[in-house]
Design a protein around this motif. Structure first.
Motif, mmCIF file in Angstrom:
data_model
loop_
_atom_site.group_PDB
_atom_site.id
_atom_site.type_symbol
_atom_site.label_atom_id
_atom_site.label_comp_id
_atom_site.label_asym_id
_atom_site.label_seq_id
_atom_site.Cartn_x
_atom_site.Cartn_y
_atom_site.Cartn_z
ATOM 1 N N VAL A 688 0.861 -1.180 0.000
ATOM 2 C CA VAL A 688 0.000 0.000 0.000
ATOM 3 C C VAL A 688 0.900 1.233 0.000
ATOM 4 O O VAL A 688 1.586 1.520 0.993
ATOM 5 N N ALA A 689 0.902 1.956 -1.098
ATOM 6 C CA ALA A 689 1.782 3.116 -1.228
ATOM 7 C C ALA A 689 1.160 4.378 -0.648
ATOM 8 O O ALA A 689 1.875 5.303 -0.267
ATOM 9 N N ASP A 690 -0.154 4.443 -0.605
ATOM 10 C CA ASP A 690 -0.819 5.644 -0.104
ATOM 11 C C ASP A 690 -2.153 5.234 0.500
ATOM 12 O O ASP A 690 -2.784 4.268 0.034
ATOM 13 N N ALA A 691 -2.568 5.944 1.526
ATOM 14 C CA ALA A 691 -3.836 5.613 2.186
ATOM 15 C C ALA A 691 -4.515 6.885 2.653
ATOM 16 O O ALA A 691 -3.869 7.806 3.169
ATOM 17 N N ARG A 692 -5.819 6.916 2.465
ATOM 18 C CA ARG A 692 -6.632 8.039 2.938
ATOM 19 C C ARG A 692 -7.809 7.474 3.714
ATOM 20 O O ARG A 692 -8.592 6.677 3.184
ATOM 21 N N LEU A 693 -7.946 7.877 4.966
ATOM 22 C CA LEU A 693 -9.051 7.431 5.807
ATOM 23 C C LEU A 693 -9.780 8.660 6.346
ATOM 24 O O LEU A 693 -9.136 9.631 6.768
#
Length: 698
Positions: A688-693
């Motif tokens: 997972v290179a990028d995550a937005r929560l």
């Protein structure tokens, strides 16, 4: 809840029964009488001594106790007082037909809430308000103001729309289609589609369940119930409000808040509900399921007197999950010996335009006996030689001696109607066009395959919930709803999601120190909850290989964002390990649907999601099968399998990410939306290179 009192009451009161023909209270009472209701029927009217030959009660107080069912045909403002008076009679079920509730505005919403509260507090099964009523053919109940009463059958139908009920009922009576139960749910203040599924699952008179819905009130309960009933009985549903215009109309129609089309599609698919897209298709499927056994395989044989229509039928079959089976050598030899030399003895079997009923019966019997045939369609077009009555009788004779499904397509209308009537009376589905028959057979085959599989087991994993709770508490304390990326990475690690090694750097010196631990090359990207697509904002530098280059990248990114996005709160830069080259990009995420909960989505990255809209959806929680189908559901799935010599992506790792993200969504309803993207995957691993929560606002 006393759902049995709706369908099999022993005592029924019509509150607001009228002596005047044409009024709703008069029609309901008349319908109950004409349906042959065998229980006690009590009209209530303060100004009448008798109505339609029945003694009238002058007030609710005169009614007996207990009372199974009350049909309230009184104005909206009289409903609450009437229900309160009925409580003394231990009322078990009620139907409220009047309109003007939540669909009409604030005052109506308030009154509907009071009606629902009275019924829930006193365990009264309420249908409506704003509905047509309830019919049960087995019990002689027509507690509605519907025009007509259908013949007895094994199809149950429920609908939010009373007008659609009226139209379908009138059409079904004209087509001699029978029903077991027929219910207009209206505003669903108490009894909704989930209660209907529960009641109809246990109804011995019902073989097939049909439903028209504009919204589902309690999505998770509906999903649980649908999974159970579809293991026993086919459920065919038509969803209204699939477009913006339809959703607006639904809101003004029943006060329905229509949810995501993708969520409904996923709900139907995961629970085994067969979705019809038109009223016509819904009843095409209903005819097939209610009268024919399920096919044991996909192999279809066609017997016809017309070459061109048979070609169309074969085309439709090949585009479906069905297959045009080759007939066995024994069958071919038998047909060759029986048919004229100009006949077609392979599949489709063409018995020629001058075919008689005797020829059709012999050929159809031979074809159905073939062990390579799972189902048969008889396709007849009108010719100068066609006798539709004899041909129909031939089909009836053959179908009586087989355990395989038999469908008919008698094309035409005026000349073919006598034959169609014979087939209908014998409960053999007959369609106007071959594509309808193929679509119905395909649905039966698909349902049979699903039914034969073991019940899916929801996949589950254990996450470190204490870590996630702490992160959410810290984010809330700062008054934020977007979880900063460094904290989002903590959540990913708590659920063993394969996040790239990363650290938040608030200064360029911290960036260099972080890179020393991670190892070069690294990626430097802005850390800001307001900037989701960092590459589009010019806030990412990849392949940074030295400390000096990293310092420069840090300063360039933060300076650029300060000028171009002054609204963004920048905490620094994330320093992240550089993924290997030639990894594919996918995006995995979820968003919480108002009715069904977390709706998972999967897509390839870039234009596949943003431009082509090639996205697959499933509802959480997911089984292993659901996770697999979420990934395989995109049109571009074959790119993941590897093309032009490229190795296949590690699909199993992606499935594991889906399951873990699904569990996170179920464990923490505070998380409204999540997007893992890009997720980089090759044949060995995924990261997972990028995550937005994002959290729900308080």
């Amino acid at each position: 809840m006393h759902l049995d009192a709706l369908f099999s009451p022993k005592t029924v009161a019509v509150i607001g029964a009228s002596r005047t023909s044409g009024k709703i209270g008069h029609t309901i009472l008349q319908n109950m009488i004409e349906a042959g209701f065998r229980g006690e029927l009590y009209p209530v009217n303060p100004h009448a001594d008798s109505i339609l030959g029945l003694k009238a009660m002058h007030s609710i107080a005169e009614l007996p106790s207990p009372l199974d069912l009350a049909v309230l045909a009184v104005p909206r403002d009289a409903v609450v007082p009437s229900l309160k008076a009925l409580l003394a009679h231990r009322l078990r079920a009620a139907v409220v037909v009047s309109a003007g509730y939540r669909e009409s505005g604030k005052e109506g919403w308030k009154i509907e809430g009071e009606v629902a509260r009275i019924c829930r507090d006193n365990d009264i099964a309420l249908i409506g308000p704003n509905c047509l009523g309830v019919l049960s053919t087995a019990d002689g109940v027509n507690a509605s103001f519907a025009p007509g009463f259908p013949r007895k059958g094994n199809i149950a139908f429920f609908s939010q729309s009373g007008a659609l009920c009226s139209a379908i009922l009138d059409w079904a009576i004209g087509e001699s289609i029978g029903f077991s139960k027929f219910v207009s749910l209206g505003n669903k203040a108490v009894v909704d589609e989930t209660h209907m599924l529960y009641a109809l699952a246990q109804d011995p008179d019902t073989k097939v369940v049909l439903g028209y819905v504009e919204n589902v009130e309690h999505g998770e309960a509906f999903l649980r119930m649908a999974r159970k009933i579809t293991r026993e009985k086919p459920v065919i549903m038509l969803k209204g409000g699939t477009t913006a215009a339809g959703a607006k109309a639904a809101s003004s129609h029943t006060g329905a808040m229509v949810g995501s089309e993708h969520a409904y599609e996923a709900a139907f698919r995961q629970t085994g509900i067969l979705r019809a897209h038109t009223v016509s298709e819904m009843f095409d499927l209903a005819q097939a399921f209610s009268t024919q056994p399920l096919p044991q395989g996909p192999r279809l044989a066609i017997v016809t007197n017309a070459g061109g229509p048979a070609v169309l039928a074969a085309d439709a079959a090949e585009k479906s999950l069905l297959s045009m089976t080759p007939l066995s050598a024994q069958t071919v030899e038998a047909l060759k010996a029986d048919l004229p030399t100009t006949a077609g003895i392979y599949n489709p079997v063409d018995i020629l335009a001058d075919a008689t009923g005797e020829r059709l019966e012999r050929v159809a019997s031979v074809v159905l006996d073939d062990p390579l045939v799972d189902s048969m369609m008889v396709l007849i077009a009108p010719t100068a030689f066609t006798d539709p009555v004899k041909l129909a009788q031939a089909v009836v004779n053959v179908a009586a001696d087989t355990h395989k499904p038999v469908m008919c397509c008698f094309m035409g209308k005026a000349r073919m109607e006598p034959g169609i009537a014979i087939l209908r009376e014998a409960s053999i589905p007959c369609y106007s066009f071959p594509e309808q028959a193929v679509r119905s057979l395909e649905a039966m085959y698909r349902y049979g395959v699903r039914k034969s599989r073991p019940s899916p087991v929801m996949a589950s994993v254990e996450g470190r919930k204490d870590v996630v709770r702490r992160v959410i508490k810290d984010v809330r304390a700062q008054g934020m709803t977007d979880i900063p990326e460094d904290l989002a990475h903590e959540i990913l690690k708590a659920y063993d999601l394969p996040a790239a090694r990363a650290a938040l750097a608030r200064t360029s010196d911290e960036a260099v120190a972080a890179a020393a631990k991670i190892g070069y090359p690294v990626v430097c990207k802005v850390a800001s909850p307001q900037i989701s697509h960092k590459a589009d904002a010019g806030a990412v530098v990849v392949g940074v290989e030295t400390p000096d280059a990293l310092r420069q990248a840090f300063l360039e990114i933060t300076g650029h964002v300060k000028i171009t996005r002054p609204d963004a709160h920048v905490t620094g830069c994330m320093i992240q390990e550089q993924a290997p080259q030639n990894m594919m990009e996918v995006v995995i995420g979820f968003r919480r649907d108002d009715h069904f909960g977390p709706l998972l989505r999967f897509s390839l990255g870039g234009i596949y999601m943003d431009v082509l809209g090639d996205i697959s959806y499933r509802l959480a929680p997911v089984s292993m099968h659901d996770a697999r189908q979420l990934i395989r559901g995109i049109d571009s799935y074959m790119l993941l399998k590897g093309v032009r010599g490229e190795p296949a992506a590690n699909i199993e790792t992606l499935e594991d990410i889906v399951i873990r993200l699904s569990q996170l969504a179920m464990d923490f309803p505070e998380i409204y939306e999540a997007e893992l993207g890009p997720v980089l995957v090759n044949n060995e691993r995924a990261v997972v290179a990028d995550a937005r929560l994002m959290l729900l606002p308080r």
